[in-house]
Design an enzyme around this catalytic site. Structure first.
Site, PDB file in Angstrom:
ATOM      1  N   LYS A 150       0.921  -1.068  -0.023  1.00 11.10           N
ATOM      2  CA  LYS A 150       0.002   0.051   0.080  1.00 11.10           C
ATOM      3  C   LYS A 150       0.810   1.432  -0.020  1.00 11.10           C
ATOM      4  O   LYS A 150       1.970   1.211   0.681  1.00 11.10           O
ATOM      5  CB  LYS A 150      -0.936  -0.092   1.332  1.00 11.10           C
ATOM      6  CG  LYS A 150      -1.646   1.381   1.693  1.00 11.10           C
ATOM      7  CD  LYS A 150      -2.266   1.234   2.805  1.00 11.10           C
ATOM      8  CE  LYS A 150      -2.978   2.422   3.049  1.00 11.10           C
ATOM      9  NZ  LYS A 150      -3.830   2.569   4.525  1.00 11.10           N
ATOM     10  N   GLU A 195      -8.700  10.875  14.043  1.00 10.64           N
ATOM     11  CA  GLU A 195      -7.685   9.485  14.289  1.00 10.64           C
ATOM     12  C   GLU A 195      -6.751   9.802  15.375  1.00 10.64           C
ATOM     13  O   GLU A 195      -5.923  10.485  15.077  1.00 10.64           O
ATOM     14  CB  GLU A 195      -6.991   9.249  13.013  1.00 10.64           C
ATOM     15  CG  GLU A 195      -6.235   7.805  13.100  1.00 10.64           C
ATOM     16  CD  GLU A 195      -5.686   7.642  11.512  1.00 10.64           C
ATOM     17  OE1 GLU A 195      -5.215   6.436  11.484  1.00 10.64           O
ATOM     18  OE2 GLU A 195      -5.927   8.225  10.480  1.00 10.64           O
TER      19      GLU A 195
END
Length: 392
Positions: A150, A195
């Site tokens: 990724k 987050e």
């Protein structure tokens, strides 16, 4: 340095303490706001300087002086922290206190609520759309060729204003729309991150990584359908699993136990929905300082990629700009080694004259990523700060 702490009435608004030129880190009314700078310290000096402050605590609260700061995305870039002259803290029980350093007055001068003022704005891309989409394609190809699992590819836009951007007003707008996020304002770096990178409270350690995104429309039925598609999306599940595994594996050696939710849940903020998984554990006695742990974790695969070094190399080759603080971390620490650090996303970097703001948004690229869909995801993510700055 000598610090003195007294109790305050809990009706004080931390946004008003921070105002236009102060400092803020808060979520759901719990956190800190500061005014003035008693001392600026480096990454390595922050913890020892805090430990050597003589603290006269005139309350029955277990509190101590703090430092606020930002860890840049580039792990080799310097990270600087500041200890405010005056710091107002609020906890989850409703307690409120003021810590003053040295000659700082114990009389708090909070800003008045911001007035609505007219301004004119223009928005333009700094990253050409075609360049961004080609960068997505190159990162996707690196995944398909099994070089990486990724990579996170981002793009930047610029807001230009006729008059100075009113930071105080922006903070109030962020609270209205993103009160459940970690809202921050430090030296012209402002934002509202959903987050949690890392939180330490005594021996308890937590992280709540997010990866995998879908928009919110405002219609509950449509948003529910989008959330269900997000949960069932193999592309988003793969992106999310990479982040969870890396953070878990990095923290586990420092914990006597570390647990995580068996399945990700959908975390909703005003403009988007994410997959999120809470990780919580108990730290061993010989664990590294919270700053060391935050630096090890940051940038996480949710903002960099995996494997980290190869993903960062691809980002440097294809993105075409310096992220600076975006994708790093923002938060606070105290002398006991406690603190809270949020991932530095949904943010704006203001110019010195406060007449422009650089915004960055990105997304995780895996084998199934589509450049048009990734572009739409960044557009949704930009809305958090766009609306907070431009909205009258």
């Amino acid at each position: 340095m000598i610090a003195t702490t007294i109790r305050l009435d809990s009706s004080i608004d931390l946004n008003d303490v921070a105002g236009n030129d102060g400092f803020l880190f808060v979520r759901n009314g719990v956190g800190f706001a500061g005014r003035g700078v008693a001392r600026r310290v480096t990454f390595s000096d922050a913890a020892p300087v805090l430990r050597h402050i003589k603290h006269v605590n005139q309350t029955d609260l277990n509190v101590s002086p703090i430092a606020l700061g930002v860890l840049p995305f580039d792990v080799d870039a310097p990270a600087n922290f500041l200890i405010p002259h005056q710091t107002v803290g609020k906890d989850a029980d409703g307690n409120c206190w003021l810590t003053s350093i040295d000659d700082a007055s114990q009389v708090l001068e909070a800003s008045v609520a911001p007035k609505i003022q007219a301004n004119e704005f223009s928005v333009k891309p700094l990253t050409p759309i075609g360049h961004y989409q080609e960068a997505v394609r190159q990162a996707r190809q690196a995944v398909r060729d099994s070089h990486i699992t990724k990579a996170v590819i981002a793009r930047e836009i610029l807001i230009e204003a006729k008059n100075e951007i009113d930071v105080h007003a922006v903070l109030h707008r962020l609270r209205s729309s993103f009160g459940n996020s970690y809202r921050y304002s430090i030296d012209g770096f402002i934002g509202a991150s959903p987050e949690l990178l890392l939180e330490i409270d005594g021996h308890i350690i937590r992280s709540h990584p997010l990866a995998g995104t879908t928009p919110r429309t405002g219609d509950p039925e449509t948003d529910s359908e989008l959330a269900q598609k997000l949960i069932l999306s193999m592309k988003d599940q793969v992106e999310h699993r990479v982040v969870i595994d890396v953070i878990h594996d990095m923290l586990l050696p420092y914990c006597s136990y570390l647990d995580w939710e068996p399945e990700p849940s959908v975390i909703q903020v005003a403009n988007v929905q994410h997959l999120g998984t809470l990780i919580e554990g108990h730290l061993s006695d010989d664990h590294p300082h919270i700053l060391e742990l935050a630096r090890q974790l940051c940038p996480t695969p949710a903002l960099g990629g995996h494997p980290r070094d190869l993903a960062l190399q691809i980002i440097n080759e294809v993105e075409g700009f310096d992220r600076k603080n975006y994708g790093g971390a923002v938060g606070w620490i105290n002398a006991e080694g406690n603190g809270t650090w949020a991932v530095a996303i949904r943010c704006a970097e203001l110019s010195h004259d406060r007449k422009s703001a650089r915004l960055i948004a990105g997304g995780g690229i895996v084998a199934a990523s589509d450049p048009d869909a990734e572009l739409a995801e960044t557009q949704a993510k930009f809305q958090a700060m766009l609306s907070a700055i431009v909205r009258p």
